[in-house]
Design an enzyme around this catalytic site. Structure first.
Site, PDB file in Angstrom:
ATOM      1  N   LYS A 159      43.378 -53.677  -5.747  1.00  0.00           N
ATOM      2  CA  LYS A 159      42.384 -53.991  -4.718  1.00  0.00           C
ATOM      3  C   LYS A 159      42.668 -53.132  -3.495  1.00  0.00           C
ATOM      4  O   LYS A 159      43.784 -52.644  -3.278  1.00  0.00           O
ATOM      5  CB  LYS A 159      42.399 -55.471  -4.340  1.00  0.00           C
ATOM      6  CG  LYS A 159      43.736 -56.005  -3.793  1.00  0.00           C
ATOM      7  CD  LYS A 159      44.000 -55.719  -2.321  1.00  0.00           C
ATOM      8  CE  LYS A 159      45.335 -56.294  -1.863  1.00  0.00           C
ATOM      9  NZ  LYS A 159      45.756 -55.787  -0.522  1.00  0.00           N
ATOM     10  N   ASP A 198      46.600 -63.667  -2.206  1.00  0.00           N
ATOM     11  CA  ASP A 198      45.622 -62.743  -2.771  1.00  0.00           C
ATOM     12  C   ASP A 198      45.204 -63.112  -4.194  1.00  0.00           C
ATOM     13  O   ASP A 198      44.246 -62.532  -4.717  1.00  0.00           O
ATOM     14  CB  ASP A 198      46.183 -61.311  -2.800  1.00  0.00           C
ATOM     15  CG  ASP A 198      46.281 -60.691  -1.417  1.00  0.00           C
ATOM     16  OD1 ASP A 198      45.769 -61.286  -0.453  1.00  0.00           O
ATOM     17  OD2 ASP A 198      46.877 -59.608  -1.306  1.00  0.00           O
TER      18      ASP A 198
END
Length: 286
Positions: free
Chosen positions: A19, A144
């Site tokens: 990401k 996350d």
């Protein structure tokens, strides 16, 4: 990961994608020490590759993954054991991790590995947990993890767990890694970290973008990362992802990104990947 022997019985590969944080504002600090923030997560079509061999006993073993990491700290192993405890599942697994994402690079590799383990084992063990329940489990492993489980590019608030799906442009990115492992805990505990950036709206982000509050601290602590930022800024707006140490820049075309990739100094590693709004894991599991 070179040398990793994967048995024919293992299912995969399942992607654990990288990401990027397109910006990162630290808006406050809670009484428990956690920081509140605003950020936007976008996935890359560049991943660790995980394989799973289901066991009929309850043993969980990790193979490959970050070099020198003890099993009790391996997020794949921790995710599998957490799922066992939560559901009472009596099956086990051998997890094989072909590691591509750098440790401490700000690309979310450990969190992504954990999310892929939860999502895939939920299927292979026949548990049938919903996405929200898996995300709540994932939050126990890292802030996350939920975004990787839900698999959509997202505007994030809270400690990163309050997610609003967003549709973003899908440019090509050049990601440069100076081979510096940045400690997130050290960055967030630094006394010079900005912790009072005013909140902004999604509309404001779309019109004006944002910045990364961690960049100044990372530059001071890790001058190698600052050197990458300065070099890449000569070609396109360079940004730090998360707490670093990877640096990225967006390009309209793959050819544009490849042109700059060929000029990256040999001391740094790099890769080119497409930004995507739908996680490669979500695409593979549905």
């Amino acid at each position: 990961m070179t040398g990793l022997q994967i048995p024919a019985s293992a299912q995969g590969p399942w992607p654990a994608p990288a990401k990027l944080n397109l910006f990162l504002h630290i808006t406050g600090r809670r009484a428990d020490g956690y920081h509140t923030l605003q950020t936007v997560f976008q996935f890359l079509d560049y991943s660790d590759r995980l394989y799973f061999a289901v066991r009929e006993d309850a043993a969980v073993h990790g193979h490959g993954g970050p070099a020198g990491l003890a099993p009790e700290f391996d997020l794949c192993v921790r995710a599998a054991r957490l799922l066992q405890r939560h559901t009472g599942c009596e099956k086990g697994v051998d997890i094989y991790n072909e590691k591509c994402l750098p440790t401490g690079g700000g690309l979310g590799g450990g969190s992504s590995d954990a999310a892929t383990s939860l999502v895939v084992l939920n299927r292979l063990w026949g548990l049938d947990l919903g996405g929200n329940e898996l995300a709540a489990l994932g939050l126990q492993l890292g802030a996350d993890v939920p975004v990787f489980i839900h698999g959509q590019s997202a505007w994030a608030e809270g400690v990163g767990e309050i997610l609003t799906p967003v549709e973003l442009p899908e440019p090509w990115y050049l990601v440069v890694n100076p081979a510096v492992s940045v400690s997130t805990a050290d960055i967030f505990s630094d006394v010079e970290l900005t912790r009072d950036t005013p909140g902004m709206t999604i509309r404001a982000f779309r019109s004006a973008g944002g910045h990364n509050d961690c960049e100044a601290v990372v530059r001071r602590r890790y001058p190698e990362v600052g050197a990458v930022l300065d070099w890449l800024n000569g070609f396109s707006a360079a940004r730090l992802t998360g707490t670093g140490g990877c640096v990225f820049a967006a390009f309209e075309s793959e050819a544009g990104a490849r042109t700059v990739e060929r000029q990256v100094p040999q001391a740094w590693s790099c890769f080119v990947a497409r930004g995507v709004n739908r996680s490669p894991l979500l695409a593979a599991i549905t």
